[in-house]
Scaffold this motif. Sequence first.
Motif, mmCIF file in Angstrom:
data_model
loop_
_atom_site.group_PDB
_atom_site.id
_atom_site.type_symbol
_atom_site.label_atom_id
_atom_site.label_comp_id
_atom_site.label_asym_id
_atom_site.label_seq_id
_atom_site.Cartn_x
_atom_site.Cartn_y
_atom_site.Cartn_z
ATOM 1 N N VAL A 158 0.849 -1.183 0.000
ATOM 2 C CA VAL A 158 0.000 0.000 0.000
ATOM 3 C C VAL A 158 0.891 1.241 0.000
ATOM 4 O O VAL A 158 1.778 1.385 0.842
ATOM 5 N N HIS A 159 0.644 2.125 -0.959
ATOM 6 C CA HIS A 159 1.456 3.333 -1.118
ATOM 7 C C HIS A 159 0.736 4.540 -0.548
ATOM 8 O O HIS A 159 -0.441 4.759 -0.840
ATOM 9 N N LEU A 160 1.447 5.303 0.262
ATOM 10 C CA LEU A 160 0.885 6.482 0.928
ATOM 11 C C LEU A 160 1.670 7.715 0.502
ATOM 12 O O LEU A 160 2.803 7.603 0.017
ATOM 13 N N ALA A 161 1.054 8.897 0.713
ATOM 14 C CA ALA A 161 1.752 10.134 0.358
ATOM 15 C C ALA A 161 2.491 10.736 1.553
ATOM 16 O O ALA A 161 3.343 11.603 1.391
ATOM 17 N N GLY A 162 2.171 10.289 2.767
ATOM 18 C CA GLY A 162 2.849 10.837 3.944
ATOM 19 C C GLY A 162 2.575 9.986 5.173
ATOM 20 O O GLY A 162 1.636 9.180 5.173
ATOM 21 N N VAL A 163 3.400 10.159 6.207
ATOM 22 C CA VAL A 163 3.250 9.323 7.412
ATOM 23 C C VAL A 163 1.914 9.553 8.124
ATOM 24 O O VAL A 163 1.396 8.658 8.791
ATOM 25 N N HIS A 164 1.341 10.757 7.958
ATOM 26 C CA HIS A 164 0.051 11.030 8.606
ATOM 27 C C HIS A 164 -1.043 10.079 8.117
ATOM 28 O O HIS A 164 -2.051 9.897 8.776
ATOM 29 N N GLU A 208 -8.362 -8.552 0.408
ATOM 30 C CA GLU A 208 -7.772 -8.689 -0.927
ATOM 31 C C GLU A 208 -6.358 -8.107 -0.961
ATOM 32 O O GLU A 208 -5.491 -8.604 -1.665
ATOM 33 N N VAL A 209 -6.134 -7.028 -0.208
ATOM 34 C CA VAL A 209 -4.828 -6.363 -0.217
ATOM 35 C C VAL A 209 -3.784 -7.192 0.520
ATOM 36 O O VAL A 209 -2.643 -7.318 0.077
ATOM 37 N N THR A 210 -4.186 -7.762 1.653
ATOM 38 C CA THR A 210 -3.212 -8.416 2.536
ATOM 39 C C THR A 210 -3.203 -9.928 2.365
ATOM 40 O O THR A 210 -2.476 -10.618 3.082
ATOM 41 N N PRO A 264 -5.210 5.740 -0.266
ATOM 42 C CA PRO A 264 -4.009 4.909 -0.273
ATOM 43 C C PRO A 264 -4.071 4.049 -1.531
ATOM 44 O O PRO A 264 -5.150 3.573 -1.892
ATOM 45 N N ILE A 265 -2.965 3.863 -2.211
ATOM 46 C CA ILE A 265 -2.978 3.110 -3.475
ATOM 47 C C ILE A 265 -2.219 1.798 -3.338
ATOM 48 O O ILE A 265 -1.023 1.785 -3.043
ATOM 49 N N ALA A 266 -2.959 0.695 -3.523
ATOM 50 C CA ALA A 266 -2.322 -0.629 -3.528
ATOM 51 C C ALA A 266 -1.698 -0.821 -4.894
ATOM 52 O O ALA A 266 -2.351 -0.609 -5.912
ATOM 53 N N ALA A 267 -0.419 -1.184 -4.916
ATOM 54 C CA ALA A 267 0.252 -1.315 -6.211
ATOM 55 C C ALA A 267 1.386 -2.319 -6.182
ATOM 56 O O ALA A 267 2.401 -2.101 -5.535
ATOM 57 N N PRO A 268 1.210 -3.415 -6.898
ATOM 58 C CA PRO A 268 2.351 -4.293 -7.175
ATOM 59 C C PRO A 268 3.046 -3.776 -8.432
ATOM 60 O O PRO A 268 2.616 -2.777 -9.017
ATOM 61 N N SER A 269 4.096 -4.435 -8.853
ATOM 62 C CA SER A 269 4.738 -4.065 -10.104
ATOM 63 C C SER A 269 3.766 -4.301 -11.270
ATOM 64 O O SER A 269 2.969 -5.229 -11.246
ATOM 65 N N ALA A 270 3.853 -3.429 -12.296
ATOM 66 C CA ALA A 270 2.856 -3.432 -13.376
ATOM 67 C C ALA A 270 3.246 -4.361 -14.518
ATOM 68 O O ALA A 270 3.228 -3.978 -15.692
#
Length: 357
Positions: free
Chosen positions: A68-74, A112-114, A140-146
């Motif tokens: 899961v990709h986030l933009a900041g620690v908050h 599904e994510v975990t 939050p964006i879930a992203a594996p390699s494309a």
Amino acid sequence: MDTRVIRVDPVNPDERAIAEAARVIREGGLVAFPTETVYGLGADALNPDAVRKIFAAKGRPGDNPLIVHLAGVHELRRVASAFPPLLGALARRFWPGPLTAVIRRGPAVPDEVTAGLDTVAVRIPDHPVALSLIRRSGRPIAAPSANQSGRPSPTAAVHVWHDLNGKVDLILDGGAAGIGVESTVVDLTAHPPVLLRPGGITLEELQEVAGPVRVDPAAEGMPAAGPVRSPGMKYRHYAPAARCVLVEGPAEAVVSRLASLVRAEREAGRRVGVLATREGAPAYGAEKVCVAGSRRDPAEIARNLFRCLRELDEAGLDIIFLEGVEPVGLGLALANRMRRAAGYEVVTAGRGGSAAD
Ligand code: AMP
Ligand code: MG
């Protein structure tokens, strides 16, 4: 239908392109986007239907969880429920950047994510396109390699197109991905922490902040024996379709052993490819040699490794040899990818000294 591709400036991403991609994410679609590691295939991490589309598009086994990709620690509170003491120090040193932390999941994160685990893998990517997409979508964006599951990871938009055209809604083309290998994955729910996958942050850098780190055998690229902590590790991966053999050991022994293996295969009438270092390349009289970089510069090899695997794959070869590198620093991540690309078919040159060495 063909997938839409929008070019974006990787440094100052165009506002309209990001807004369009963010809309796709919010509506439950799939967007491939550049990061500082490799291209990611993103979906809203809090929308189970959207996340399922990632697995369908890639042909990814459902028991292999996503980062899961986030933009900041908050934003950590949206996806995690407990924060190990080490997380703060690691975040300060390595985020945004190619370090993924496995921590306790929060209730909002779908199974599904975990893959049903009670943990979630999170990171903050260090790429303006990835960061503005996450911010703009507000998710939050879930992203594996494309890439198509099992194929080498994509380091350019054209690789994504090749694998996933027609299967994803949008590709943001931001030029070459930076590092060229994926993030380092570390499990912070264990004591001491466990390195599950070596990547853009080296084990040595990690230890400077985290102290002792246990290295999972799978992180060294060994076949998983018994239960795996990180499900991604049990699959053959990064693999060209042709048979692939890795030659490891001290540099000189590797080059001479590999050169004689190439000769033998050619004498048997087979078409041979080699993924080589710049130093080793002149020794190999193969049909196709892809130079990934200098043995003295693992970062250069990292940038070209997956592209070379793809090029060799497309050359219609019978067998591909990989010239191994020393598994220290970034070389540990390279060794891991090469061992798995070779399906663990590894020849050790030098040590023990057979006549051919
Ligand atoms: P990819 O997205 O293809 O680069 O792979 C993501 C990697 O992170 C895989 O090796 C996963 O198994 C690993 N991973 C993701 N979530 C978890 C988790 N909760 N626990 C352990 N490993 C994870
Ligand atoms: Mg992957």
